[in-house]
Design an enzyme around this catalytic site. Structure first.
Site, PDB file in Angstrom:
ATOM      1  N   GLY A  18      -2.729   1.012   8.143  1.00  0.00           N
ATOM      2  CA  GLY A  18      -2.719   0.079   7.021  1.00  0.00           C
ATOM      3  C   GLY A  18      -3.337  -1.260   7.369  1.00  0.00           C
ATOM      4  N   ASP A  41       7.568   8.572  10.349  1.00  0.00           N
ATOM      5  CA  ASP A  41       7.375   8.933   8.945  1.00  0.00           C
ATOM      6  C   ASP A  41       8.683   8.739   8.189  1.00  0.00           C
ATOM      7  OD1 ASP A  41       6.781  10.060   6.491  1.00  0.00           O
ATOM      8  OD2 ASP A  41       5.934  11.911   7.315  1.00  0.00           O
ATOM      9  N   ASP A 107       4.974  -9.206  -4.618  1.00  0.00           N
ATOM     10  CA  ASP A 107       5.126  -9.986  -5.841  1.00  0.00           C
ATOM     11  C   ASP A 107       5.517  -9.118  -7.031  1.00  0.00           C
ATOM     12  OD1 ASP A 107       2.587  -8.775  -5.559  1.00  0.00           O
ATOM     13  OD2 ASP A 107       1.695 -10.114  -7.036  1.00  0.00           O
ATOM     14  N   TYR A 130       7.311   1.225  -8.481  1.00  0.00           N
ATOM     15  CA  TYR A 130       6.954   0.560  -7.229  1.00  0.00           C
ATOM     16  C   TYR A 130       7.770  -0.712  -7.045  1.00  0.00           C
ATOM     17  CZ  TYR A 130       4.232  -2.428  -4.084  1.00  0.00           C
ATOM     18  OH  TYR A 130       3.849  -3.285  -3.091  1.00  0.00           O
TER      19      TYR A 130
END
Length: 302
Positions: A18, A41, A107, A130
């Site tokens: 990432g 994981d 955010d 999410y």
């Protein structure tokens, strides 16, 4: 900013390949031990304890998450495991070892209806799966480990990985006209800037010891604000200085670009607390964007 002192123990950083994890490896020095799938994981909880036992960290940075906002709407269980359940296990391991956890959040825990930058104590009100799972994750890690710092950030990009800035530059090479949402506001954040902030927090903890008032939620985003349209134009303008095509970029409304998950219309973050407690203020977003696109345009990156 220099990397972490080399005479202390390892720091476990989750997130595999990432953006933030990659920046942490580059900027944090040899003490950073990066873990990712399949060895680590959140879908396989036993791998968390195994990695923890193998590395025996003195601190943990959780940069792993389910970040596919729209896909989360159709996979609540997967997003929950990645954003709540896995981090809770990780925080519990940190608590058992008596070490700090820095957990990265978003955010998108807010609905964007405040009309002003959000502070850490504003009520959360996510608009999708999410955001809800990230709120649940914040609460879980704070409850599991008293030495937890939650960093909410926004609109993260870098010269590597999949992100909005790289998508716009690539799209600009293929399309003479781009249509980009121009009525959502936020603060773009370079992954390198966020990594430097995390390194600085870890340095503070190591130099002076953990202080109980460090625990809690902080906002950490690039200084200033823009829209997705503004960010796209700025990135493309820098790329154009390197010889890339400058397309026409048309601002459209959110309603003109429907998505499965509703995004916050104004998710600007007030980052004053981070500066008051740790003396950290992320650079202006335009400055960092220029540096990132310059890096992206370097011959070795193409």
């Amino acid at each position: 900013m220099t990397s972490l002192a080399s005479n202390a123990g390892p720091i476990l950083v989750t997130g595999g390949a990432g953006q933030l994890a990659t920046s942490m490896v580059r900027l944090g020095g040899p003490r950073i031990h990066l873990v990712g799938r399949p060895a680590f994981d959140f879908d396989q909880p036993q791998t968390l304890a195994a990695s923890f036992a193998a590395i025996q960290p003195v601190a943990v940075v959780n940069a792993a998450a389910w970040t596919a906002v729209d896909a989360a709407e159709a996979n609540v269980e997967g997003a929950t495991r990645a954003n709540r359940d896995g981090p809770e296990i990780l925080a519990t391991l940190c608590a058992q070892a008596g070490i700090p956890l820095i957990h990265v959040s978003t955010d998108y825990v807010f609905d964007g209806d405040k009309g002003a930058p959000y502070i850490e104590t504003d009520p959360t009100s996510p608009t999708g799966v999410y955001g809800r799972t990230k709120v649940d994750g914040e609460q879980a890690v704070l409850a599991a480990n008293p030495r937890t710092i939650v960093l909410r950030t926004s609109w993260v990009y870098s010269a590597t990985g999949k992100n909005f800035v790289r998508t716009m530059i690539n799209a600009g090479e293929k399309n003479p006209v781009l249509r980009v949402v121009g009525d959502q506001f936020g603060g773009p954040t370079a992954a390198d800037d966020l990594a430097r902030a995390i390194v600085a927090i870890l340095e503070r903890i190591e130099s002076g010891g953990w202080q109980d008032d460090y625990a809690g939620i902080y906002h950490a985003a690039g200084t200033g604000e823009t829209t997705w349209h503004g960010l796209a134009v700025a990135a493309l303008e820098v790329a154009a200085r390197h010889g890339r095509t400058m397309p026409e970029v048309v601002a459209i409304k959110t309603a003109d670009w429907p998505t499965p998950a509703r995004r916050p219309m104004d998710s600007r973050l007030d980052c004053g607390k981070l500066e008051r407690v740790f003396g950290i203020r992320l650079p202006p977003w335009r400055e960092s964007l220029t540096n990132t696109v310059d890096e992206l345009m370097a011959p070795s990156s193409l």
